[in-house]
Design an enzyme around this catalytic site. Structure first.
Site, PDB file in Angstrom:
ATOM      1  N   ASP A   1       2.053   5.093  -0.392  1.00 32.39           N
ATOM      2  CA  ASP A   1       1.645   6.368   0.110  1.00 32.39           C
ATOM      3  C   ASP A   1       1.169   7.289  -0.927  1.00 32.39           C
ATOM      4  O   ASP A   1       1.806   7.138  -2.091  1.00 32.39           O
ATOM      5  CB  ASP A   1       2.424   6.971   1.467  1.00 32.39           C
TER       6      ASP A   1
ATOM      7  N   TYR B   1      12.011  -2.087  -1.663  1.00 35.76           N
ATOM      8  CA  TYR B   1      12.013  -0.730  -1.950  1.00 35.76           C
ATOM      9  C   TYR B   1      13.384  -0.020  -2.303  1.00 35.76           C
ATOM     10  O   TYR B   1      14.447  -0.556  -1.824  1.00 35.76           O
ATOM     11  CB  TYR B   1      11.305   0.110  -0.730  1.00 35.76           C
TER      12      TYR B   1
ATOM     13  N   ARG C   1      10.664   5.513   4.839  1.00 38.41           N
ATOM     14  CA  ARG C   1      10.962   7.212   4.653  1.00 38.41           C
ATOM     15  C   ARG C   1      11.640   7.441   5.847  1.00 38.41           C
ATOM     16  O   ARG C   1      12.466   8.204   5.955  1.00 38.41           O
ATOM     17  CB  ARG C   1       9.754   7.596   4.237  1.00 38.41           C
TER      18      ARG C   1
ATOM     19  N   ARG D   1       0.793  -1.167   0.070  1.00 41.07           N
ATOM     20  CA  ARG D   1       0.139   0.038  -0.011  1.00 41.07           C
ATOM     21  C   ARG D   1       0.852   1.149   0.085  1.00 41.07           C
ATOM     22  O   ARG D   1       1.231   1.592   1.163  1.00 41.07           O
ATOM     23  CB  ARG D   1      -0.904  -0.098   1.160  1.00 41.07           C
TER      24      ARG D   1
END
Length: 248
Positions: A52, A111, A198, A50
Site C-alpha cells: 500500500d 512482513y 496493519r 502489492r
C-alpha cells in the site's frame, strides 16, 4: 524471451503503493520506465506482493521479461542507474525459467512491523516506524497474537476494499518481541488480505497499552465484522521482508 527475477528494496513514502496507479507515482511505474529505457520496448513488472501507500520493502521479489539477453549484473546496474533518484534499489537480479512467476510461484510471504515505544518524537525513524508513547507490554502482545495464528476468517482485519475471493486465511506465525524501545512484530503466511497485517498490529497495539485484553482480540476476530476492528496501524511501520519459492 529471457525472464529476470529482481529483488527490490524501496522506501514506500513517496509512492501510492507498488502497483501502478493512475493518480500518482508507484514502484511499478518507476521500475518499468527504467527497464523500458534500457531494453527499448514496453516492460511489465510482476511482484510477489502489492504494498500500500507508504509501505516499505527490504526484499520484494519481482520479474520482468525482455526481448534479448542481458548479463544479470549489468542489467541490475543499469536499472539502478535509471531508477535514480527514486528511493528504489535492485539488490539482486538473476535469470529464471520461463514458468517462474514472482506472484503465482510464491509459496509464502513475510512482513515485519516496527513500533517505536517512547514519548520523544521520531527523528531518524520518522516515516519508518509507528511511534506509540504509552508503555507497551510486548509479552502480552505476543500472547494475544497467538489467537490469530492458524486458519481463521479474518473479515474483521480486512479492508472494505479488499478484492480477495475469501476472508479465510492461514496465518503461519505472528510473533512480537522488544529490542530496547523498538517493538518488532513478524508475521508470515502464504498470502494476506488487504490491510490484514496493519489491522492485526493496530489491535495488538491496544493490547500492549492495556486497552484491550486477549479476550477482546478473540471477540474481534470471531465477530467477523470490520466495524469491530480496534485500530488500523499506519503504513510507515510496515515492511515486506521475504517471498518464498520452491527450492528456496
Amino acid at each position: 524471451m529471457p525472464r529476470y527475477a529482481l529483488t527490490l528494496e524501496f522506501d514506500g513514502s513517496p509512492f501510492m503503493g507498488l502497483q501502478r496507479q493512475a493518480h500518482g507515482p508507484s514502484v511499478q511505474q518507476s521500475v518499468e520506465d527504467a527497464a523500458e529505457s534500457i531494453v527499448g520496448h514496453p516492460v511489465l513488472l510482476y511482484a510477489a506482493g502489492r504494498t500500500d501507500t507508504g509501505v516499505h520493502a527490504r526484499a520484494m521479489r519481482a520479474h520482468i521479461d525482455v526481448e534479448r539477453a542481458f548479463d544479470p549484473f549489468r542489467l541490475m546496474e543499469a536499472l539502478n542507474a535509471r531508477i535514480r533518484p527514486d528511493p528504489i534499489a535492485v539488490v539482486d537480479c538473476v535469470i529464471v525459467p520461463d514458468d517462474w512467476h514472482a506472484r503465482f510461484s510464491c509459496l509464502g510471504r513475510a512482513y515485519e512491523y516496527r513500533i517505536i515505544n517512547r514519548r520523544a518524537p521520531l527523528t531518524l525513524e520518522a516515516g519508518r516506524a509507528w511511534r506509540i508513547a504509552r508503555p507497551l507490554d510486548a509479552a502480552a502482545m505476543h500472547e494475544a497474537a497467538q489467537e490469530l495464528v492458524g486458519h481463521h476468517d479474518f473479515t474483521t482485519f480486512r479492508s472494505v476494499h479488499c478484492q480477495a475471493a475469501s476472508p479465510l486465511k492461514t496465518l503461519d506465525r505472528l510473533d512480537v518481541r522488544r529490542e530496547g524501545d523498538t517493538i518488532i512484530i513478524e508475521t508470515a503466511a502464504r498470502s494476506f488480505l488487504h490491510h490484514q497485517v496493519r489491522s492485526m498490529v493496530g489491535c495488538l497495539g491496544l493490547v500492549g497499552q492495556g486497552l484491550w485484553s486477549r479476550a477482546d482480540l478473540v471477540a474481534a476476530r470471531d465477530a467477523r465484522d470490520r466495524q469491530k476492528l480496534g485500530h488500523n496501524a499506519p503504513p510507515e511501520g510496515l515492511y515486506f521482508v521475504k517471498a518464498i519459492y520452491p527450492g528456496e
